[in-house]
Write a protein that holds these residues in place. Structure first.
Motif, PDB file in Angstrom:
ATOM      1  N   LEU A   4       0.797  -1.357   0.059  1.00 38.51           N
ATOM      2  CA  LEU A   4       0.165  -0.084  -0.003  1.00 38.51           C
ATOM      3  C   LEU A   4       0.815   1.195   0.067  1.00 38.51           C
ATOM      4  CD1 LEU A   4      -2.535  -1.283   2.723  1.00 38.51           C
ATOM      5  CD2 LEU A   4      -2.877  -1.380   0.318  1.00 38.51           C
ATOM      6  N   ASN A   5       2.243   1.232  -0.056  1.00 37.81           N
ATOM      7  CA  ASN A   5       3.024   2.369  -0.003  1.00 37.81           C
ATOM      8  C   ASN A   5       2.732   3.258  -1.015  1.00 37.81           C
ATOM      9  OD1 ASN A   5       4.254   0.177   1.310  1.00 37.81           O
ATOM     10  ND2 ASN A   5       6.091   1.545   1.666  1.00 37.81           N
ATOM     11  N   GLU A   6       2.301   2.979  -2.168  1.00 35.71           N
ATOM     12  CA  GLU A   6       2.153   3.881  -3.267  1.00 35.71           C
ATOM     13  C   GLU A   6       0.723   4.704  -3.301  1.00 35.71           C
ATOM     14  OE1 GLU A   6       3.248   2.094  -7.090  1.00 35.71           O
ATOM     15  OE2 GLU A   6       5.510   1.763  -6.409  1.00 35.71           O
ATOM     16  N   TYR A   7      -0.097   4.244  -2.454  1.00 36.79           N
ATOM     17  CA  TYR A   7      -1.457   4.820  -2.341  1.00 36.79           C
ATOM     18  C   TYR A   7      -1.485   5.963  -1.712  1.00 36.79           C
ATOM     19  CZ  TYR A   7      -3.193   0.557  -4.609  1.00 36.79           C
ATOM     20  OH  TYR A   7      -3.219  -0.300  -5.510  1.00 36.79           O
ATOM     21  N   ASN A   8      -0.452   6.595  -1.178  1.00 35.92           N
ATOM     22  CA  ASN A   8      -0.353   7.962  -0.230  1.00 35.92           C
ATOM     23  C   ASN A   8      -1.399   8.168   0.609  1.00 35.92           C
ATOM     24  OD1 ASN A   8       1.910   8.921  -1.940  1.00 35.92           O
ATOM     25  ND2 ASN A   8       0.597   9.233  -3.717  1.00 35.92           N
ATOM     26  N   LEU A   9      -1.506   7.000   1.535  1.00 37.79           N
ATOM     27  CA  LEU A   9      -2.775   6.878   2.644  1.00 37.79           C
ATOM     28  C   LEU A   9      -2.155   7.916   3.810  1.00 37.79           C
ATOM     29  CD1 LEU A   9      -3.420   3.122   2.563  1.00 37.79           C
ATOM     30  CD2 LEU A   9      -4.557   4.916   1.245  1.00 37.79           C
ATOM     31  N   ASP A  10      -3.388   8.330   4.578  1.00 36.88           N
ATOM     32  CA  ASP A  10      -3.114   9.218   5.672  1.00 36.88           C
ATOM     33  C   ASP A  10      -3.216   8.053   6.720  1.00 36.88           C
ATOM     34  OD1 ASP A  10      -2.950  10.622   7.696  1.00 36.88           O
ATOM     35  OD2 ASP A  10      -5.087  11.876   7.336  1.00 36.88           O
ATOM     36  N   LEU A  11      -2.089   7.830   7.422  1.00 33.89           N
ATOM     37  CA  LEU A  11      -2.028   6.709   8.289  1.00 33.89           C
ATOM     38  C   LEU A  11      -1.903   7.332   9.847  1.00 33.89           C
ATOM     39  CD1 LEU A  11       0.619   4.668   6.611  1.00 33.89           C
ATOM     40  CD2 LEU A  11      -1.978   4.175   6.486  1.00 33.89           C
ATOM     41  N   SER A  12      -2.197   8.434   9.696  1.00 31.59           N
ATOM     42  CA  SER A  12      -1.792   9.306  11.230  1.00 31.59           C
ATOM     43  C   SER A  12      -2.673   8.997  12.177  1.00 31.59           C
ATOM     44  CB  SER A  12      -2.094  10.907  11.099  1.00 31.59           C
ATOM     45  OG  SER A  12      -3.136  11.224  10.380  1.00 31.59           O
ATOM     46  N   SER A  13      -4.174   8.362  11.925  1.00 30.52           N
ATOM     47  CA  SER A  13      -4.908   7.991  12.864  1.00 30.52           C
ATOM     48  C   SER A  13      -4.845   6.790  13.360  1.00 30.52           C
ATOM     49  CB  SER A  13      -6.509   8.302  12.625  1.00 30.52           C
ATOM     50  OG  SER A  13      -6.587   7.367  11.287  1.00 30.52           O
ATOM     51  N   TYR A  14      -3.970   6.075  13.003  1.00 31.77           N
ATOM     52  CA  TYR A  14      -3.587   4.535  13.566  1.00 31.77           C
ATOM     53  C   TYR A  14      -2.692   4.639  14.572  1.00 31.77           C
ATOM     54  CZ  TYR A  14      -6.145   3.214   9.201  1.00 31.77           C
ATOM     55  OH  TYR A  14      -6.987   2.910   8.336  1.00 31.77           O
ATOM     56  N   LEU A  15      -2.689   3.669  15.586  1.00 27.50           N
ATOM     57  CA  LEU A  15      -1.922   3.348  16.649  1.00 27.50           C
ATOM     58  C   LEU A  15      -0.664   2.854  16.141  1.00 27.50           C
ATOM     59  CD1 LEU A  15      -4.457   2.055  19.190  1.00 27.50           C
ATOM     60  CD2 LEU A  15      -3.117   4.126  19.483  1.00 27.50           C
ATOM     61  N   PRO A  16       0.393   3.358  16.489  1.00 23.47           N
ATOM     62  CA  PRO A  16       1.868   3.024  16.093  1.00 23.47           C
ATOM     63  C   PRO A  16       2.163   1.516  16.266  1.00 23.47           C
ATOM     64  CG  PRO A  16       2.065   4.310  17.988  1.00 23.47           C
ATOM     65  CD  PRO A  16       0.728   4.365  17.744  1.00 23.47           C
ATOM     66  N   ARG A  17       1.952   0.894  17.442  1.00 21.19           N
ATOM     67  CA  ARG A  17       2.183  -0.445  17.691  1.00 21.19           C
ATOM     68  C   ARG A  17       1.181  -1.410  16.573  1.00 21.19           C
ATOM     69  NH1 ARG A  17       0.986  -0.683  23.806  1.00 21.19           N
ATOM     70  NH2 ARG A  17      -0.163   1.230  23.235  1.00 21.19           N
ATOM     71  N   PRO A  18      -0.083  -1.229  16.421  1.00 15.46           N
ATOM     72  CA  PRO A  18      -0.671  -2.112  15.417  1.00 15.46           C
ATOM     73  C   PRO A  18      -0.056  -1.830  13.952  1.00 15.46           C
ATOM     74  CG  PRO A  18      -2.231  -0.831  16.732  1.00 15.46           C
ATOM     75  CD  PRO A  18      -0.872  -0.665  17.179  1.00 15.46           C
ATOM     76  N   MET A  19       0.472  -0.759  13.716  1.00 15.83           N
ATOM     77  CA  MET A  19       1.057  -0.478  12.467  1.00 15.83           C
ATOM     78  C   MET A  19       2.351  -1.303  12.502  1.00 15.83           C
ATOM     79  SD  MET A  19      -0.481   1.521  10.415  1.00 15.83           S
ATOM     80  CE  MET A  19       0.885   1.921   9.416  1.00 15.83           C
ATOM     81  N   SER A  20       3.176  -1.490  13.341  1.00 13.02           N
ATOM     82  CA  SER A  20       4.195  -2.652  13.328  1.00 13.02           C
ATOM     83  C   SER A  20       3.821  -3.838  12.818  1.00 13.02           C
ATOM     84  CB  SER A  20       4.997  -2.486  14.587  1.00 13.02           C
ATOM     85  OG  SER A  20       4.619  -3.131  15.438  1.00 13.02           O
ATOM     86  N   GLN A  21       2.602  -3.986  13.107  1.00 16.35           N
ATOM     87  CA  GLN A  21       2.029  -5.662  12.795  1.00 16.35           C
ATOM     88  C   GLN A  21       1.526  -5.695  11.521  1.00 16.35           C
ATOM     89  OE1 GLN A  21      -0.424  -6.456  16.326  1.00 16.35           O
ATOM     90  NE2 GLN A  21       1.313  -7.244  17.273  1.00 16.35           N
ATOM     91  N   VAL A  22       1.822  -4.742  10.517  1.00 19.29           N
ATOM     92  CA  VAL A  22       1.189  -4.793   9.354  1.00 19.29           C
ATOM     93  C   VAL A  22       2.209  -4.233   8.367  1.00 19.29           C
ATOM     94  CG1 VAL A  22      -1.506  -4.573   9.558  1.00 19.29           C
ATOM     95  CG2 VAL A  22      -0.128  -2.438   9.365  1.00 19.29           C
ATOM     96  N   THR A  23       3.482  -3.936   8.727  1.00 17.32           N
ATOM     97  CA  THR A  23       4.502  -3.322   8.098  1.00 17.32           C
ATOM     98  C   THR A  23       5.790  -4.205   8.102  1.00 17.32           C
ATOM     99  OG1 THR A  23       3.741  -1.234   8.724  1.00 17.32           O
ATOM    100  CG2 THR A  23       5.942  -1.233   7.752  1.00 17.32           C
ATOM    101  N   LEU A  24       6.438  -4.614   6.865  1.00 13.03           N
ATOM    102  CA  LEU A  24       7.567  -5.418   6.923  1.00 13.03           C
ATOM    103  C   LEU A  24       8.482  -4.724   5.943  1.00 13.03           C
ATOM    104  CD1 LEU A  24       8.839  -8.037   7.983  1.00 13.03           C
ATOM    105  CD2 LEU A  24       7.862  -9.264   5.859  1.00 13.03           C
ATOM    106  N   ASN A  25       9.875  -4.525   6.511  1.00  9.31           N
ATOM    107  CA  ASN A  25      10.965  -4.026   5.716  1.00  9.31           C
ATOM    108  C   ASN A  25      10.140  -2.720   5.046  1.00  9.31           C
ATOM    109  OD1 ASN A  25      12.762  -5.859   6.202  1.00  9.31           O
ATOM    110  ND2 ASN A  25      11.850  -7.191   4.589  1.00  9.31           N
ATOM    111  N   ASP A  26       9.605  -1.678   5.654  1.00 11.66           N
ATOM    112  CA  ASP A  26       9.046  -0.405   5.305  1.00 11.66           C
ATOM    113  C   ASP A  26       8.181  -0.678   3.976  1.00 11.66           C
ATOM    114  OD1 ASP A  26      10.818   1.075   6.859  1.00 11.66           O
ATOM    115  OD2 ASP A  26      12.497   0.902   5.406  1.00 11.66           O
ATOM    116  N   ASN A  27       7.564  -1.738   4.176  1.00  6.81           N
ATOM    117  CA  ASN A  27       6.555  -1.957   3.195  1.00  6.81           C
ATOM    118  C   ASN A  27       5.297  -1.991   3.894  1.00  6.81           C
ATOM    119  OD1 ASN A  27       7.863  -1.677   0.682  1.00  6.81           O
ATOM    120  ND2 ASN A  27       8.609  -3.742   0.901  1.00  6.81           N
ATOM    121  N   LEU A  28       4.150  -1.452   3.475  1.00 11.90           N
ATOM    122  CA  LEU A  28       2.777  -1.577   4.262  1.00 11.90           C
ATOM    123  C   LEU A  28       2.070  -2.681   3.800  1.00 11.90           C
ATOM    124  CD1 LEU A  28       1.015  -0.488   6.437  1.00 11.90           C
ATOM    125  CD2 LEU A  28       0.106   1.413   4.748  1.00 11.90           C
TER     126      LEU A  28
END
Length: 420
Positions: A107-131
């Motif tokens: 999803l990196n290239e979709y320019n999503l606004d991710l500011s509202s998501y909690l940071p810890r859950p974001m680490s569980q959907v991200t691998l090597n800087d790829n969402l």
């Protein structure tokens, strides 16, 4: 009183209508979504999807249920044939094979606004800087108690011992993963340790685990402190009203409440404030955080994926996340802006508070060490609880095993997954 001219009102309504019409025209087509929710959770999700279709009548949403045990395998099977849903709600641990087989959309290239998501859950959907997905809802552990036996719920580990000595039965699921919640209490690091993006270098502290094992083994000497790996039986006995306390999975709370009764079920955060083993006093428990993620089928067209992302944005906005939390009484919001009033939603407010001290194991850690907990963690845990190995010896050996696994990973093995 000011009179607003009729032509001004008509202009305002015309402007609103044009905005709504423009939005409706953009959101159109058909979306197929898979999930494994049942009961209240499924009802709430369906209600949200129905509301979305009312707002955007040009889109048709079809949802299909699959059991949690089979949903990912079914997705993999159909995606290989160019089929499957446009989006799926899945446990974050299941993302690894989907990434390896290149069947979910980065999803990196979709320019999503991710500011509202909690940071810890974001680490569980991200691998090597790829969402690879968006956090939907969270689960963890909490302390369930029976109000007919408990007036004021315990808050600390010493109070847990006192409760057992007072003939209150305390049920604790007993295995490596289910008891990790106590390790954070004994950790020597400061309380403000960063809990997001946890990796192999700081997920496991041998001394903390050894001290926690020593505490558990000591507590287990009391017959009212009930450690068992048979979680389903513990849950059943608690719902029958026999246990005073039960360390519960938060996604079970709705079912527990339905059986035990709303007037009898109480929920509070897990006990913290370690005993004499700990170097830092008054620390909260740190249960494991689990994210249910929304992932997107790579076979879907670009236009369909954008429509699916629009739906995902709706599912994770403040209003819908609040609705999920309040109506299910078991799902925790992944949106950082959700606030719950403990007077109106006491259980949900407790779960939200507990999630703030929970530890998120990153997707990278799951990839590198997905078998370490089952193969080695439970082995050493069981040896300690059976009296066959000293707690510190087990902790040191497991720590060495983790280090060996880490060193055996080549740079290619550890870093190639998820890179373009």
């Amino acid at each position: 009183m000011k009179i607003v001219p009729a032509f001004v009102i008509s202009l305002l309504f015309a402007g609103c209508s044009s905005v709504i019409l423009e939005a409706n025209e953009k959101v159109q087509g058909r979306l197929l979504i898979w999930h494994s929710f049942e009961g209240k959770e499924a009802q709430t999700l369906n209600s949200i999807l129905a509301q979305y279709q009312e707002l955007y009548p040009r889109i048709k949403i079809v949802d299909e249920f699959f059991p949690e045990e089979t949903i990912t395998d079914q997705f993999r099977l159909q995606a290989r044939s160019g089929l499957g849903p446009d989006l799926m709600i899945s446990s974050f641990e299941e993302l690894i094979p989907l990434i390896q087989e290149d069947i979910i959309e980065p999803l990196n290239e979709y320019n999503l606004d991710l500011s509202s998501y909690l940071p810890r859950p974001m680490s569980q959907v991200t691998l090597n800087d790829n969402l690879y997905g968006l956090p939907f809802v969270l689960t963890t552990q909490a302390l369930c108690y029976n109000k007919t036996q408990v007036e004021q719920p315990l808050q600390t580990l010493p109070e847990m011992i006192v409760g057992a000595e007072s003939k209150l039965q305390i049920a604790v699921p007993s295995n490596f993963l289910d008891t990790l919640w106590g390790v954070e209490i004994f950790r020597a690091e400061p309380d403000n340790r960063k809990l997001d993006n946890i990796g192999v270098d700081n997920i496991f502290e041998p001394k903390a685990w050894g001290n926690w094992l020593a505490w558990l083994r000591h507590a287990n000497k009391n017959p009212n402190f009930i450690l068992s790996s048979d979680t389903s039986t513990l849950k059943q006995i608690f719902t029958e009203g026999q246990f005073a306390y039960y360390i519960c999975d938060t996604d079970d709370i709705s079912d527990i409440k339905a059986i035990l009764g709303a007037d009898k079920l109480g929920v509070t955060t897990l006990p913290g404030a370690a005993n004499q083993f700990a170097e830092v006093k008054h620390k909260p428990a740190g249960p494991t955080l689990y994210t249910k993620a929304i992932v997107f089928n790579r076979i879907s067209s670009n236009a369909t994926t954008k429509s699916a992302l629009q739906l995902a944005s709706f599912l994770t906005n403040v209003e819908q996340q609040t609705k999920l939390a309040v109506e299910t009484e078991s799902l925790i919001p992944a949106n950082s802006e959700v606030q719950l009033d403990k007077r109106l939603s006491p259980i949900q407010a407790v779960l939200l508070a507990q999630s703030k001290t929970a530890v998120a194991v990153s997707l990278k850690f799951v990839y590198e060490f997905e078998d370490a907990d089952e193969i080695h963690g439970d082995l050493y845990y069981n040896l300690v609880m059976a009296g066959e190995m000293a707690p510190m010896e087990a902790a040191e050996k497991f720590g060495q095993k983790i280090q060996e696994i880490k060193e055996s990973l080549t740079q290619k093995d550890a870093m190639s997954l998820g890179e373009e």
